[in-house]
Design a protein around this motif. Structure first.
Motif, PDB file in Angstrom:
ATOM      1  N   ALA A  66       0.385  -8.703   4.523  1.00  0.00           N
ATOM      2  CA  ALA A  66      -0.104  -8.783   5.897  1.00  0.00           C
ATOM      3  C   ALA A  66       0.294 -10.069   6.593  1.00  0.00           C
ATOM      4  O   ALA A  66       0.486 -10.093   7.817  1.00  0.00           O
ATOM      5  N   ILE A 118      -6.193  -3.514  11.766  1.00  0.00           N
ATOM      6  CA  ILE A 118      -6.620  -4.891  11.522  1.00  0.00           C
ATOM      7  C   ILE A 118      -8.065  -4.929  11.043  1.00  0.00           C
ATOM      8  O   ILE A 118      -8.410  -5.653  10.104  1.00  0.00           O
ATOM      9  N   LEU A 126      -5.748 -11.713   6.716  1.00  0.00           N
ATOM     10  CA  LEU A 126      -4.789 -12.131   7.739  1.00  0.00           C
ATOM     11  C   LEU A 126      -4.624 -13.636   7.785  1.00  0.00           C
ATOM     12  O   LEU A 126      -3.938 -14.169   8.661  1.00  0.00           O
TER      13      LEU A 126
END
Length: 440
Positions: A66, A118, A126
């Protein structure tokens, strides 16, 4: 696929459920997966009977994927053991990489779907984390330690790539210890035959004969130097790798070539001799930096006598439009500061320093075959290689060589030999034959 359609058709009012990792991959792949994917959250996607697959084993792997999308994120997850391929040997993941390159085309989903992705991945994944220890120093830190392509930094970059282990390279490269594209005389030729043929081709293109003097810059383990010396040519090689120089000097001594051959540990820019009959640069230009081409080729020209020949052998891009810097994986794990450009740029720079280009050819398919054989060697000596350099480093090399093979096969990169001559102010080339004088 049904999951992809259902997820992308849901409203954006915040009622969407959490996506599994397999569903997220389906979204980015638009529902078209050429392999089976499994993940630690228990989800899976792709054909159940697919012979190839990827298994995402840990949350850390999700973070790598990611936070560094593309080849760098995949490499980090793979090298660290968080992403495991299925159906291929780690020393040669060629079939898996080919399937990914040919059949997997990631698409950016609509903003609403991306927001759901997300949320499903989680903010904690992230935030970048430390890369695997096998990764080279971050770009900003390397720049802080020295200007790109200064002598000090070039030495560090070369040592990072070539001072892995001479024993490791012996297993991968085979008896020739030649880490450049071979030239296969026929499709069934062995790697050793092809490397010997490559040296023969370079030797003949340079019109070398007993008593001549050759300078080989970036000489590696001295293969070209020793080939020339065995044919009566006095040859000097230079490499920034101390391990290469030590191995080469021992090989020279073992073959009784000390009167004709020498390999120096140092920078090619420190070579003081001149008036060479020929200069060969086999696999060095990739390390020079495109901005330094004018000074590089000007220096090589200064080492030649009038009528002397230069053979430049290097990896190139398939056109002259793309940027020179390498991708994240190659730059961080394999070739720090490496740069590639098209053969047109190479030829232009050689011409612009006053050399006359007389021939060029593309050996792209030959390099794909060379990499095939190197991977085959790595697989054959896998246990020894892992014991010598460790599993993560061995995996880096399998990934790098198999990926490069795919690049050459699909014409993302090429390998060009460019032959040039130093003419005098009246254009005299020393009496070169009117047509190519070497055997193809």
């Amino acid at each position: 696929m049904t999951t992809f359609r259902e997820r992308t058709q849901e409203s954006s009012g915040g009622s969407e459920g959490k996506l599994t990792l397999a569903e997220i991959l389906e979204i980015f792949a638009a529902g078209r997966l050429p392999l089976k994917f499994t993940a630690y959250d228990g989800s899976s996607a792709g054909p159940e009977d697919a012979p190839l697959g990827l298994d995402l084993k840990t949350p850390r792997g999700t973070t790598y994927l990611a936070t560094a999308p593309g080849d760098l994120g995949l490499a980090r997850a793979y090298v660290s053991g968080d992403l495991e391929p299925q159906g291929v040997h780690p020393g040669d993941p060629y079939e898996l990489l080919t399937a990914l390159a040919e059949k997997l085309d990631f698409k950016r989903p609509p903003a609403r779907v991306l927001a759901q992705v997300i949320r499903s991945v989680g903010i904690e994944h992230l935030v970048p984390i430390a890369p695997p220890p096998q990764e080279a120093l971050p770009r900003w830190r390397r720049i802080a330690e020295g200007l790109r392509h200064s002598k000090t930094r070039d030495a560090e970059a070369i040592q990072h790539h070539y001072d892995v282990s001479n024993t490791f390279y012996e297993w991968v490269l085979g008896p020739s210890m030649t880490y450049t594209c071979a030239c296969y005389p026929h499709a069934e030729a062995s790697l050793e035959e092809a490397q010997e043929n490559k040296y023969r081709l370079v030797f003949e293109k340079l019109r070398l004969k007993p008593g001549d003097r050759l300078l080989d810059v970036g000489c590696g383990w001295g293969g070209m130097v020793r080939y020339a010396a065995r044919h009566g040519v006095k040859a000097i090689g230079v490499t920034l790798s101390r391990q290469q120089a030590s191995w080469a000097q021992q090989a020279i001594a073992d073959e009784g070539l000390g009167d004709l051959a020498e390999v120096r540990h140092g920078d090619y820019r420190d070579v003081r001799e001149s008036q060479f009959d020929a200069v060969s640069s086999i696999g060095l230009t990739e390390h020079i930096g495109v901005a330094n081409y004018p000074s590089y080729f000007r220096f090589l020209r200064s080492k030649l006598r009038t009528g002397g020949l230069l053979l430049n052998h290097c990896i190139t891009r398939h056109d002259n439009k793309q940027g020179a810097t390498a991708g994240g994986f190659i730059d961080r794990y394999v070739f720090p500061d490496g740069e590639l450009t098209g053969s047109g740029r190479i030829i232009t720079e050689i011409q612009d320093v006053g050399l006359e280009v007389v021939h060029e050819e593309n050996l792209r398919q030959h390099y794909a075959m060379t990499l095939r054989d190197w991977c085959r060697n790595l697989v054959e000596h896998w246990d020894e290689a892992v014991a010598e350099v460790g599993l993560p480093t061995a995996k880096v090399w399998g990934l790098y060589m198999a990926g490069s093979r795919v690049g050459f096969e699909q014409n993302a990169i090429q390998l060009h030999q460019v032959l040039a001559v130093k003419v005098d102010e009246r254009g005299n080339d020393g009496g070169l034959p009117l047509r190519p004088w070497w055997s193809a």
